[in-house]
Design a protein around this motif. Structure first.
Motif, short mmCIF file in Angstrom:
data_model
loop_
_atom_site.label_atom_id
_atom_site.label_comp_id
_atom_site.label_asym_id
_atom_site.label_seq_id
_atom_site.Cartn_x
_atom_site.Cartn_y
_atom_site.Cartn_z
N GLN A 74 0.83 -1.20 0.00
CA GLN A 74 0.00 0.00 0.00
C GLN A 74 0.87 1.26 0.00
OE1 GLN A 74 -3.13 0.30 -0.56
NE2 GLN A 74 -3.08 2.51 -0.35
N VAL A 75 1.97 1.23 0.74
CA VAL A 75 2.91 2.36 0.72
C VAL A 75 3.41 2.58 -0.71
CG1 VAL A 75 5.17 3.18 1.49
CG2 VAL A 75 3.63 2.08 3.12
N PHE A 76 3.73 1.49 -1.41
CA PHE A 76 4.22 1.57 -2.79
C PHE A 76 3.12 2.09 -3.73
CE2 PHE A 76 4.59 -0.53 -6.97
CZ PHE A 76 5.80 0.01 -7.39
N LEU A 77 1.90 1.55 -3.59
CA LEU A 77 0.81 1.97 -4.47
C LEU A 77 0.49 3.44 -4.33
CD1 LEU A 77 -1.66 -1.07 -4.18
CD2 LEU A 77 -0.21 -0.46 -6.13
N GLU A 78 0.65 3.96 -3.11
CA GLU A 78 0.33 5.37 -2.87
C GLU A 78 1.30 6.32 -3.56
OE1 GLU A 78 -0.48 6.65 1.06
OE2 GLU A 78 -2.16 5.28 1.33
N GLN A 79 2.46 5.81 -3.97
CA GLN A 79 3.38 6.65 -4.74
C GLN A 79 2.77 7.00 -6.10
OE1 GLN A 79 6.02 7.62 -2.84
NE2 GLN A 79 4.94 6.26 -1.41
N PHE A 80 1.82 6.17 -6.55
CA PHE A 80 1.18 6.39 -7.85
C PHE A 80 -0.25 6.91 -7.70
CE2 PHE A 80 4.29 2.99 -8.17
CZ PHE A 80 5.10 3.45 -9.19
N SER A 81 -0.94 6.46 -6.63
CA SER A 81 -2.35 6.85 -6.46
C SER A 81 -2.51 8.18 -5.77
CB SER A 81 -3.08 5.77 -5.64
OG SER A 81 -2.64 5.77 -4.31
N GLU A 82 -1.44 8.68 -5.13
CA GLU A 82 -1.46 9.97 -4.42
C GLU A 82 -2.48 9.99 -3.29
OE1 GLU A 82 -1.69 13.26 -7.15
OE2 GLU A 82 -0.44 12.27 -8.63
N GLY A 83 -2.76 8.82 -2.70
CA GLY A 83 -3.65 8.76 -1.55
C GLY A 83 -5.13 8.81 -1.88
N VAL A 84 -5.49 8.60 -3.15
CA VAL A 84 -6.89 8.67 -3.55
C VAL A 84 -7.73 7.61 -2.82
CG1 VAL A 84 -8.46 8.28 -5.50
CG2 VAL A 84 -6.45 9.71 -5.79
N ILE A 102 -2.68 6.64 -10.95
CA ILE A 102 -3.79 6.62 -10.01
C ILE A 102 -4.79 5.52 -10.37
CG2 ILE A 102 -5.82 7.91 -9.21
CD1 ILE A 102 -4.11 10.44 -9.40
N MET A 103 -5.15 5.43 -11.64
CA MET A 103 -6.17 4.47 -12.07
C MET A 103 -5.68 3.03 -11.90
SD MET A 103 -9.26 4.49 -13.30
CE MET A 103 -10.37 3.18 -13.84
N ILE A 104 -4.45 2.76 -12.32
CA ILE A 104 -3.92 1.39 -12.24
C ILE A 104 -3.77 0.95 -10.79
CG2 ILE A 104 -1.90 -0.06 -12.72
CD1 ILE A 104 -1.53 1.60 -15.29
N SER A 105 -3.22 1.81 -9.95
CA SER A 105 -3.01 1.43 -8.56
C SER A 105 -4.34 1.25 -7.82
CB SER A 105 -2.14 2.47 -7.83
OG SER A 105 -2.74 3.73 -7.84
N LEU A 106 -5.34 2.10 -8.11
CA LEU A 106 -6.66 1.95 -7.50
C LEU A 106 -7.32 0.64 -7.91
CD1 LEU A 106 -8.48 5.42 -7.60
CD2 LEU A 106 -7.78 4.11 -5.60
N CYS A 107 -7.21 0.29 -9.18
CA CYS A 107 -7.82 -0.95 -9.68
C CYS A 107 -7.14 -2.18 -9.08
CB CYS A 107 -7.76 -0.99 -11.20
SG CYS A 107 -8.92 0.16 -12.00
N PHE A 138 -15.05 8.92 -5.34
CA PHE A 138 -15.34 10.36 -5.40
C PHE A 138 -14.07 11.14 -5.74
CE2 PHE A 138 -15.91 14.59 -3.65
CZ PHE A 138 -17.19 14.92 -4.05
N ALA A 139 -12.96 10.78 -5.11
CA ALA A 139 -11.70 11.46 -5.37
C ALA A 139 -11.22 11.21 -6.80
CB ALA A 139 -10.64 11.00 -4.37
N LEU A 140 -11.38 9.97 -7.27
CA LEU A 140 -11.01 9.64 -8.65
C LEU A 140 -11.81 10.47 -9.64
CD1 LEU A 140 -9.57 7.89 -10.80
CD2 LEU A 140 -11.42 6.21 -10.50
N ALA A 141 -13.12 10.53 -9.44
CA ALA A 141 -13.98 11.31 -10.34
C ALA A 141 -13.62 12.79 -10.29
CB ALA A 141 -15.45 11.11 -9.95
N SER A 142 -13.28 13.29 -9.11
CA SER A 142 -12.89 14.69 -8.97
C SER A 142 -11.63 15.00 -9.79
CB SER A 142 -12.65 15.02 -7.50
OG SER A 142 -12.16 16.33 -7.34
#
Length: 238
Positions: A74-84, A102-107, A138-142
């Protein structure tokens, strides 16, 4: 698994994202309260349900390693998702640029969360995943709206995100039935990874959504409600 549970997983994420079209003013305070409730609920079900279940299997001596792997993943994924995934919304000024990281890490994150549902059909786990996917969607859509994507494109990407947890469930069912590979023995390890992810997300929500790490009265009520709902489910099941 009953179809309604998969529908809850899908529609909580999808409708959480489409709520961006209904917001006409700053709702950051409301979002923080929702985040506090979901973070507390997620932390409580992890401690009350998921950790005991993960340690009940024959490979319990190794579960701690996989919890650490999930936490670090999760620490690694947040480098790409920016905490979404825990409701962080950042301003993007790059114009019409698709946020691939963001999209890939969230999925990937949602897919992994759906996998343990094939073995243990915990309502608490389903609701926990669904709850924290609401602010994430919601954050992704924003972010997509800030990057000037069309409404139809935003809806398409929300559908892709919303289907990831149910897809993780179906892939996991295939694995457990042997139709994809028959690795039922690895379910507790997968659960360990999900526990690590949940521990990171829930504690981050609880600490980062507070100014100067101070909890005001409304946030404390939201946190206690989240823990209270998890405790009701725990005692009702025992």
């Amino acid at each position: 698994m009953e179809i309604w549970k998969l529908c809850v997983l899908f529609f909580c994420a999808f409708l959480g994202g489409t709520a961006i079209f209904l917001v006409k003013s700053d709702k950051s305070k409301l979002l923080k309260l929702i985040l506090s409730f979901s973070g507390a609920y997620l932390f409580a079900i992890t401690v009350l349900h998921l950790i005991p279940d993960a340690y009940s299997g024959p490979d319990k001596a190794q579960i701690g390693i996989f919890i650490l792997v999930g936490f670090l993943l999760q620490v690694f994924l947040e480098q790409f998702s920016e905490g979404v995934e825990h409701g962080h919304i950042h301003k993007h000024h790059d114009g019409h640029v698709f946020p691939f990281g963001i999209m890939i890490s969230l999925c990937l994150h949602a897919f992994l969360e759906g996998m343990p549902l094939a073995k243990e059909q915990h309502n608490e786990l389903i609701f926990g995943i669904s709850l924290h996917h609401i602010p994430a969607a919601f954050a992704l859509a924003s972010i997509l709206m800030q990057n000037h994507f069309k409404k139809s494109s935003i809806l398409l990407y929300l559908i892709i995100f919303a289907v990831m947890a149910p897809l993780g469930f179906y892939v996991s069912v295939g694995l457990s039935n042997g139709s994809i590979g028959g690795v039922d023995a690895y379910f507790n390890k997968i659960m360990g990874i999900v526990i690590g992810i949940f521990l990171h997300i829930s504690t981050t929500i609880l600490f980062e959504s507070s100014a100067d790490h101070k909890i005001n009265t409304r946030k404390m009520i939201a946190v206690l409600l989240g823990i209270g709902v998890a405790l009701i489910g725990f005692f009702a099941g025992h």
